[in-house]
Write a protein that holds these residues in place. Structure first.
Motif, short mmCIF file in Angstrom:
data_model
loop_
_atom_site.label_atom_id
_atom_site.label_comp_id
_atom_site.label_asym_id
_atom_site.label_seq_id
_atom_site.Cartn_x
_atom_site.Cartn_y
_atom_site.Cartn_z
N PHE A 154 -72.38 -58.26 73.11
CA PHE A 154 -71.81 -59.46 73.72
C PHE A 154 -70.30 -59.52 73.47
O PHE A 154 -69.52 -59.78 74.38
CB PHE A 154 -72.46 -60.72 73.14
N PRO B 283 -74.16 -70.44 78.27
CA PRO B 283 -75.30 -69.62 77.87
C PRO B 283 -74.91 -68.37 77.05
O PRO B 283 -75.62 -68.00 76.11
CB PRO B 283 -75.94 -69.21 79.20
N ILE B 284 -73.79 -67.76 77.40
CA ILE B 284 -73.38 -66.56 76.68
C ILE B 284 -73.03 -66.89 75.23
O ILE B 284 -73.51 -66.24 74.30
CB ILE B 284 -72.19 -65.87 77.40
N THR B 285 -72.19 -67.90 75.04
CA THR B 285 -71.80 -68.24 73.67
C THR B 285 -72.95 -68.84 72.88
O THR B 285 -73.01 -68.69 71.66
CB THR B 285 -70.56 -69.17 73.65
N SER B 286 -73.89 -69.49 73.56
CA SER B 286 -75.08 -69.99 72.86
C SER B 286 -75.93 -68.83 72.36
O SER B 286 -76.42 -68.86 71.22
CB SER B 286 -75.92 -70.87 73.80
N SER B 287 -76.11 -67.83 73.19
CA SER B 287 -76.85 -66.63 72.77
C SER B 287 -76.17 -65.95 71.59
O SER B 287 -76.83 -65.53 70.63
CB SER B 287 -76.99 -65.65 73.93
N TYR C 218 -75.28 -58.65 69.21
CA TYR C 218 -74.13 -59.56 69.10
C TYR C 218 -72.84 -58.80 69.44
O TYR C 218 -72.01 -59.28 70.21
CB TYR C 218 -74.06 -60.15 67.69
N VAL D 237 -76.77 -68.01 68.38
CA VAL D 237 -78.12 -67.81 67.86
C VAL D 237 -78.24 -66.47 67.14
O VAL D 237 -78.81 -66.38 66.04
CB VAL D 237 -79.17 -67.94 68.98
N LEU D 238 -77.69 -65.42 67.73
CA LEU D 238 -77.73 -64.10 67.10
C LEU D 238 -76.95 -64.09 65.78
O LEU D 238 -77.44 -63.60 64.76
CB LEU D 238 -77.15 -63.04 68.05
#
Length: 122
Positions: free
Chosen positions: A11, A106-110, A8, A113-114
């Motif tokens: 990112f 997709p980046i903020t979704s990942s 996280y 989730v983390l």
């Protein structure tokens, strides 16, 4: 959970680098802040990017803390960071800018989730 928190934070570091690039004038206005600006952001947009850097740092520390690392903040702060990440994710999927959706969705979704996994299972 520490591994997820560390991923996280990786990112977050990438997003912070992006925000710093915006602050110093990178011409990426179409993929941020609703895609309202072609080229470099105006001063108001750069100030928003600077505020984002501070929030991102706090969010990273909150998730590290929720995973049992430093700083030893109350668990609710990790939940607040995960919730904020959820709001950011929703905004990135709802933006009128298709380029912003394709990149940041997709980046903020990942990241969401983390963050959620860390606060739920740590």
């Amino acid at each position: 959970m520490q591994i997820m928190a560390n991923i996280y934070c990786l990112f977050i570091l990438g997003v912070i680098a992006f925000q710093i690039a915006l602050i110093i004038g990178a011409p990426w206005g179409r993929i941020t802040q609703g895609g309202q600006h072609e080229g470099a952001l105006p001063l108001k947009g750069r100030l928003a990017a600077a505020i984002s850097v501070v929030l991102l740092l706090v969010m990273a520390l909150a998730i590290l803390s929720a995973a049992g690392g430093w700083p030893a903040w109350p668990k609710w702060i990790g939940w607040a960071a995960a919730a904020l990440n959820g709001v950011v994710m929703a905004l990135n999927w709802a933006t009128p800018s298709s380029a912003e959706r394709k990149l940041w969705g997709p980046i903020t979704s990942s990241m969401f989730v983390l963050a959620l996994a860390v606060v739920l299972f740590a």
